[in-house]
Design an enzyme around this catalytic site. Structure first.
Site, PDB file in Angstrom:
ATOM      1  N   LYS A 146      -6.040 -33.673  13.127  1.00  0.00           N
ATOM      2  CA  LYS A 146      -7.420 -33.174  13.169  1.00  0.00           C
ATOM      3  C   LYS A 146      -7.663 -32.246  11.979  1.00  0.00           C
ATOM      4  O   LYS A 146      -7.147 -31.139  11.928  1.00  0.00           O
ATOM      5  CB  LYS A 146      -7.691 -32.397  14.463  1.00  0.00           C
ATOM      6  CG  LYS A 146      -9.196 -32.184  14.641  1.00  0.00           C
ATOM      7  CD  LYS A 146      -9.550 -30.901  15.308  1.00  0.00           C
ATOM      8  CE  LYS A 146      -9.853 -29.771  14.396  1.00  0.00           C
ATOM      9  NZ  LYS A 146     -11.027 -29.865  13.526  1.00  0.00           N
ATOM     10  N   GLU A 200       1.446 -21.834  11.431  1.00  0.00           N
ATOM     11  CA  GLU A 200       1.380 -21.183  10.110  1.00  0.00           C
ATOM     12  C   GLU A 200       0.060 -20.434  10.078  1.00  0.00           C
ATOM     13  O   GLU A 200      -1.002 -21.068  10.042  1.00  0.00           O
ATOM     14  CB  GLU A 200       1.377 -22.242   8.998  1.00  0.00           C
ATOM     15  CG  GLU A 200       2.662 -23.007   8.836  1.00  0.00           C
ATOM     16  CD  GLU A 200       3.780 -22.148   8.301  1.00  0.00           C
ATOM     17  OE1 GLU A 200       3.501 -21.105   7.683  1.00  0.00           O
ATOM     18  OE2 GLU A 200       4.937 -22.517   8.533  1.00  0.00           O
ATOM     19  N   CYS A 227      -3.384 -18.630   1.658  1.00  0.00           N
ATOM     20  CA  CYS A 227      -2.737 -17.872   2.743  1.00  0.00           C
ATOM     21  C   CYS A 227      -1.797 -16.804   2.205  1.00  0.00           C
ATOM     22  O   CYS A 227      -1.698 -15.728   2.765  1.00  0.00           O
ATOM     23  CB  CYS A 227      -2.011 -18.810   3.689  1.00  0.00           C
ATOM     24  SG  CYS A 227      -0.809 -19.855   2.874  1.00  0.00           S
ATOM     25  N   GLU A 285      -7.073  -9.598   7.504  1.00  0.00           N
ATOM     26  CA  GLU A 285      -7.175 -10.625   6.467  1.00  0.00           C
ATOM     27  C   GLU A 285      -8.641 -10.929   6.158  1.00  0.00           C
ATOM     28  O   GLU A 285      -9.417 -11.210   7.062  1.00  0.00           O
ATOM     29  CB  GLU A 285      -6.499 -11.911   6.966  1.00  0.00           C
ATOM     30  CG  GLU A 285      -6.523 -13.019   5.946  1.00  0.00           C
ATOM     31  CD  GLU A 285      -5.924 -14.317   6.483  1.00  0.00           C
ATOM     32  OE1 GLU A 285      -6.243 -14.700   7.623  1.00  0.00           O
ATOM     33  OE2 GLU A 285      -5.147 -14.945   5.749  1.00  0.00           O
TER      34      GLU A 285
HETATM   35  P1  NAD Z   1      -9.171 -21.801  11.950  1.00  0.00           P
HETATM   36  O1  NAD Z   1      -8.085 -21.351  12.860  1.00  0.00           O
HETATM   37  O2  NAD Z   1     -10.556 -21.382  12.233  1.00  0.00           O
HETATM   38  O3  NAD Z   1      -9.206 -23.392  11.899  1.00  0.00           O
HETATM   39  C1  NAD Z   1      -8.049 -24.137  11.628  1.00  0.00           C
HETATM   40  C2  NAD Z   1      -8.139 -25.456  12.342  1.00  0.00           C
HETATM   41  O4  NAD Z   1      -8.103 -25.208  13.742  1.00  0.00           O
HETATM   42  C3  NAD Z   1      -9.433 -26.231  12.065  1.00  0.00           C
HETATM   43  O5  NAD Z   1      -9.134 -27.607  11.978  1.00  0.00           O
HETATM   44  C4  NAD Z   1     -10.259 -25.932  13.300  1.00  0.00           C
HETATM   45  O6  NAD Z   1     -11.207 -26.933  13.596  1.00  0.00           O
HETATM   46  C5  NAD Z   1      -9.173 -25.885  14.365  1.00  0.00           C
HETATM   47  N1  NAD Z   1      -9.572 -25.156  15.571  1.00  0.00           N
HETATM   48  C6  NAD Z   1     -10.498 -24.170  15.686  1.00  0.00           C
HETATM   49  N2  NAD Z   1     -10.603 -23.794  16.984  1.00  0.00           N
HETATM   50  C7  NAD Z   1      -9.725 -24.549  17.690  1.00  0.00           C
HETATM   51  C8  NAD Z   1      -9.362 -24.610  19.070  1.00  0.00           C
HETATM   52  N3  NAD Z   1      -9.948 -23.843  19.997  1.00  0.00           N
HETATM   53  N4  NAD Z   1      -8.403 -25.483  19.444  1.00  0.00           N
HETATM   54  C9  NAD Z   1      -7.794 -26.259  18.516  1.00  0.00           C
HETATM   55  N5  NAD Z   1      -8.119 -26.275  17.209  1.00  0.00           N
HETATM   56  C10 NAD Z   1      -9.069 -25.412  16.799  1.00  0.00           C
HETATM   57  O7  NAD Z   1      -8.729 -21.388  10.473  1.00  0.00           O
HETATM   58  P2  NAD Z   1      -9.504 -21.696   9.112  1.00  0.00           P
HETATM   59  O8  NAD Z   1     -10.598 -20.715   8.986  1.00  0.00           O
HETATM   60  O9  NAD Z   1      -9.812 -23.148   8.988  1.00  0.00           O
HETATM   61  O10 NAD Z   1      -8.352 -21.396   8.043  1.00  0.00           O
HETATM   62  C11 NAD Z   1      -8.139 -20.159   7.483  1.00  0.00           C
HETATM   63  C12 NAD Z   1      -6.922 -19.509   8.102  1.00  0.00           C
HETATM   64  O11 NAD Z   1      -5.775 -20.318   7.869  1.00  0.00           O
HETATM   65  C13 NAD Z   1      -6.602 -18.183   7.447  1.00  0.00           C
HETATM   66  O12 NAD Z   1      -6.244 -17.249   8.444  1.00  0.00           O
HETATM   67  C14 NAD Z   1      -5.406 -18.499   6.568  1.00  0.00           C
HETATM   68  O13 NAD Z   1      -4.582 -17.413   6.264  1.00  0.00           O
HETATM   69  C15 NAD Z   1      -4.700 -19.521   7.379  1.00  0.00           C
HETATM   70  N6  NAD Z   1      -3.781 -20.295   6.537  1.00  0.00           N
HETATM   71  C16 NAD Z   1      -2.420 -20.121   6.692  1.00  0.00           C
HETATM   72  C17 NAD Z   1      -1.522 -20.827   5.879  1.00  0.00           C
HETATM   73  C18 NAD Z   1      -0.024 -20.672   6.047  1.00  0.00           C
HETATM   74  O14 NAD Z   1       0.720 -21.477   5.504  1.00  0.00           O
HETATM   75  N7  NAD Z   1       0.459 -19.686   6.751  1.00  0.00           N
HETATM   76  C19 NAD Z   1      -2.022 -21.698   4.928  1.00  0.00           C
HETATM   77  C20 NAD Z   1      -3.407 -21.842   4.780  1.00  0.00           C
HETATM   78  C21 NAD Z   1      -4.271 -21.140   5.614  1.00  0.00           C
END
Ligand code: NAD
Length: 494
Positions: free
Chosen positions: A188, A264, A299, A398
């Site tokens: 997804k 992650e 990230c 963050e």
């Molecule tokens: P997010 O958690 O809002 O979304 C990530 C994914 O989760 C999306 O596909 C979203 O649709 C899905 N999602 C949202 N709500 C959900 C739920 N209730 N159940 C299941 N899936 C759900 O994060 P984002 O805003 O897309 O990404 C940014 C975040 O990702 C930042 O915090 C960043 O630091 C982190 N990030 C971490 C790494 C790493 O390697 N540690 C790498 C890149 C980004």
């Protein structure tokens, strides 16, 4: 890569594709569509299918059937390798098209996207394809009349959820090792950044991955993501995204089949500059890139700059100078060094961080505002906030945008204490000429990744993962493969 090829690709129509289930694209049970806006100009760009729990169920069923009948899971590793190498070649052959498509929905500067998204995805598929026929089980040192064998068995159906930043790079970090190990996948993507991964689905089929082994369901996290993570037929979840969603996945696991969740998550990575850094000018230049590239939407971005008191004023001025000099603009223009913030929501959240930081007493040294608003796109000036205190919102939380928090420190003990004073533990950096200090800092700063006299190493051969509330899994390197196998012991009486 040249500007005229990019310009030809940037105007291509994007037709709705639907979900990729069991080897073909489907409109989905409801036929509903989700409009995607481009961060480049804020205009409608495409429509993706708005998935439903029924679509997730069809995809999981296809993945389970494919896994159980062994069309991929029991294919010899050398066979899977051949297919995945072909996929890597196909991605490489379409690299510019894929990179431009991704930039149109996520806003990353094309110079970075071409390498970090398209070419890195090809390299990732190649790496795990090459690895998979070199992994052996074990024979345990048991007594002579019984043989203990340890097999690596693929886990089954992998549910993967990825964010909008670097969707293809991060997606490939999960898809490639999972497929190489013989698993089936339901992926997804983020609802606002699905286009490049849908293109990969097309290439997966062309490369010869059997139907049902790789599936993509697009749509909202709260619907599609939740249904996937609650599924009783998904064996593990691999996730990159925010801590808030990571927590939800753990709840869904507890409420369903106790599937393992590899998370992650976010970071607030400390980049620590001592007065004895070998080259302060280089430290400032690399540190500025380490927070501002991709508008800070990385990230591991070094978003907390800790600077020793003796060089504080001079170093902050140098960082602010670099911040001002970046060319921010259209991410599909090869001369732009920094592209767009991903969405209006993210842009507003970034600006809110600046307002709150000022209210808490931080000084804005540069940036802090939306720029190029006349384009309709979401652009923000690289921002340096100095004098940020340990208790401030900007120190602890963050931003995931181009906002740097700068804090002075006195000595090594204080630097370590400040570095470890958040709930995160993703990455960090230290700049010093003192070798012993460098080793001490690597040991004492609680992170999954540390940089010494550099920031932002990205080779595929080393693991990337965090500690604390930055997560519990590792992508990249051979270590990433471990989560896609179950260990299975066989006792054989001789
Ligand atoms: P997010 O958690 O809002 O979304 C990530 C994914 O989760 C999306 O596909 C979203 O649709 C899905 N999602 C949202 N709500 C959900 C739920 N209730 N159940 C299941 N899936 C759900 O994060 P984002 O805003 O897309 O990404 C940014 C975040 O990702 C930042 O915090 C960043 O630091 C982190 N990030 C971490 C790494 C790493 O390697 N540690 C790498 C890149 C980004």
């Amino acid at each position: 890569m040249d500007q005229s090829s990019i310009d030809a690709l940037r105007v291509q129509e994007i037709a709705p594709r639907g979900h990729f289930i069991n080897g073909t694209f489907h409109a989905g049970e409801t036929g509903a569509l989700h409009e995607v806006l481009s961060p480049i100009d804020g205009q409608p760009l495409a429509h993706i299918a708005e998935g439903s729990p029924a679509d997730v169920s069809s995809a999981v069923h296809a993945a389970r059937t494919a896994f159980d009948d062994g069309r991929w899971s029991r294919m010899p590793p050398a066979g899977r390798k051949k297919v995945l190498l072909k996929l890597a070649d196909l991605i490489e052959a379409h690299a510019l098209e894929i990179a431009v498509l991704g930039v149109r929905d996520n806003g990353t500067e094309i110079n970075m996207a071409y390498k970090a998204e398209a070419l890195s995805a090809a390299a990732t598929f190649r790496y795990y394809a090459e690895a998979i026929d070199k992994i052996y089980g074990q024979i345990a040192p048991t007594s002579h009349d019984i043989l203990g064998l340890v097999h690596h068995a693929p886990v089954g159906v992998v549910g993967a959820i990825v964010p909008w930043n670097f969707p293809l790079m991060i997606g490939s970090w999960k898809i490639a090792p999972a497929l190489a190990a013989g698993n089936s996948i339901v992926l997804k993507p983020a609802e606002s950044a699905s286009l490049s991964l849908l293109k990969i689905a097309e290439l997966v089929a062309e490369a010869g991955v059997p139907d049902g082994v790789f599936n993509v369901v697009t749509g909202r996290g709260s619907v599609v993501g939740e249904a996937l993570a609650l599924s009783m037929d998904v064996d593990i979840m691999v996730f990159t995204g925010s801590g808030a969603t990571g927590r939800r996945l753990l709840e869904y696991s507890a409420r369903s089949n106790l599937k393992r969740c590899y998370l992650e998550l976010g970071g607030k990575s400390p980049n620590i500059v001592f007065a004895d850094a070998p080259d302060l000018a280089e430290a400032a230049k690399v540190s500025a890139a380490g927070i501002f590239r991709n508008s800070g939407q990385v990230c591991v971005a070094g978003s907390r700059l800790l600077v020793q008191q003796d060089i504080y004023e001079e170093f902050v001025a140098e960082i602010a100078r670099h911040a001002k000099n970046f060319r921010v603009g259209d991410p599909l223009d090869l001369t732009s060094q920094i592209g767009a913030v991903h969405s209006l929501r993210e842009l507003e959240a970034n600006l809110d961080f600046v307002t709150k930081a000022e209210a808490e007493g931080a000084e804005r040294r540069t940036g802090g505002e939306r720029i190029l608003a006349e384009t309709g796109g979401y652009y923000m000036a690289p921002t340096v906030m100095a004098g940020v205190k340990e208790t401030d919102n900007l120190f602890q939380n963050e931003v995931f945008g181009p906002v740097l928090a700068v804090t002075p420190f006195k000595d090594e003990d204080e630097a370590i204490r400040l570095a470890n004073a958040t709930v995160y533990g993703l990455a960090g950096g230290v700049w010093t000429s003192n070798l012993s200090r460098a080793h001490r800092m690597v040991a004492e700063v609680r992170t999954g990744v540390m940089h010494v006299n550099t920031y932002g190493g990205s080779d595929l051969t080393v693991p990337l993962g965090g500690v604390g509330q930055s997560g519990n899994g590792h992508d990249k390197s051979l270590h990433a493969l471990e989560k896609y196998f179950d260990l299975k012991t066989a006792w054989i009486k001789l």
